[in-house]
Design a protein around this motif. Sequence first.
Motif, PDB file in Angstrom:
ATOM      1  N   ARG A  56       1.147  -0.999  -0.146  1.00 11.97           N
ATOM      2  CA  ARG A  56      -0.280   0.493   0.152  1.00 11.97           C
ATOM      3  C   ARG A  56       1.368   0.988   0.520  1.00 11.97           C
ATOM      4  NH1 ARG A  56      -3.253   2.884   4.360  1.00 11.97           N
ATOM      5  NH2 ARG A  56      -4.630   3.858   2.850  1.00 11.97           N
ATOM      6  N   ALA A  57       1.684   1.196   0.600  1.00  8.46           N
ATOM      7  CA  ALA A  57       3.228   2.567   0.420  1.00  8.46           C
ATOM      8  C   ALA A  57       3.703   3.110  -0.491  1.00  8.46           C
ATOM      9  CB  ALA A  57       4.126   2.158   1.874  1.00  8.46           C
ATOM     10  N   GLN A  58       3.983   1.792  -1.196  1.00  9.01           N
ATOM     11  CA  GLN A  58       4.736   2.166  -2.264  1.00  9.01           C
ATOM     12  C   GLN A  58       3.293   2.414  -3.763  1.00  9.01           C
ATOM     13  OE1 GLN A  58       5.886  -2.166  -2.903  1.00  9.01           O
ATOM     14  NE2 GLN A  58       7.855  -1.900  -2.613  1.00  9.01           N
ATOM     15  N   LEU A  59       2.300   1.604  -3.587  1.00 10.85           N
ATOM     16  CA  LEU A  59       1.305   1.860  -4.476  1.00 10.85           C
ATOM     17  C   LEU A  59       0.973   4.043  -4.200  1.00 10.85           C
ATOM     18  CD1 LEU A  59      -0.923  -0.988  -4.543  1.00 10.85           C
ATOM     19  CD2 LEU A  59       0.194   0.315  -7.009  1.00 10.85           C
ATOM     20  N   ILE A  60       0.884   3.938  -2.827  1.00  5.56           N
ATOM     21  CA  ILE A  60       0.709   5.501  -2.634  1.00  5.56           C
ATOM     22  C   ILE A  60       1.629   6.631  -3.028  1.00  5.56           C
ATOM     23  CG2 ILE A  60       0.795   7.033  -0.610  1.00  5.56           C
ATOM     24  CD1 ILE A  60      -1.341   5.018   0.926  1.00  5.56           C
ATOM     25  N   ASP A  61       3.102   5.978  -2.955  1.00  3.93           N
ATOM     26  CA  ASP A  61       4.498   6.304  -3.408  1.00  3.93           C
ATOM     27  C   ASP A  61       4.847   7.298  -4.824  1.00  3.93           C
ATOM     28  OD1 ASP A  61       5.336   7.433   0.064  1.00  3.93           O
ATOM     29  OD2 ASP A  61       6.164   5.504  -0.832  1.00  3.93           O
ATOM     30  N   GLU A  62       3.903   6.085  -5.314  1.00  2.00           N
ATOM     31  CA  GLU A  62       4.437   5.813  -7.026  1.00  2.00           C
ATOM     32  C   GLU A  62       2.852   6.890  -7.761  1.00  2.00           C
ATOM     33  OE1 GLU A  62       3.557   1.852  -8.206  1.00  2.00           O
ATOM     34  OE2 GLU A  62       5.715   1.358  -7.839  1.00  2.00           O
TER      35      GLU A  62
END
Length: 182
Positions: A175-181
């Motif tokens: 989830r954190a990776q998706l938000i960062d992208e």
Amino acid sequence: MALSREEIAARYGAALFGYAQDMKVLDQVFAELQELQKAVKANPAIVNVLSDPILNKDEKKASLDAIEKDFSDEVQGFLNLLLEYDRFEYLLDIIARFNYLYDQEKSIASGTAITAVKLDDDQLKRLGDSYAKKYNLNAVRLENQVDPSIIGGVILQIKDRVIDGSVKNRLKKIRAQLIDEN
């Protein structure tokens, strides 16, 4: 100046540990203390009776004789010493300190495996053995704690190290990776 509970446990635990080492009965004393610890945790009245200031020494000694009859001379002598110096109320703390020193000496670690479902003894042993091999320990004793909120996987807490292999943690990272992208 009165000694704190921790100081008493440290002194008596270290003294017993050193004595057991000198007498070359460290493993035997450790095993007997584990049995004693289980018995006291299952029946805390044992310590209450043996540390009760109202009972006289002869009554306490008679009670202690019934408890210690199957233990080695070293453990019997130690229990009698605790009785003589009115330190029986610290028994579990002293055993905990002894266990700590034993684990240090034998390169053994204790910890908790948090899982979504209960693990059986074989699974805990394999998990502990795997950790021990990776971190150059002789053994790892694990207790299982069930927490369904982690969804799956395992969280290992051993000494000051936490290894979070839970599904919940992996989902949080995704989830954190998706938000960062974005």
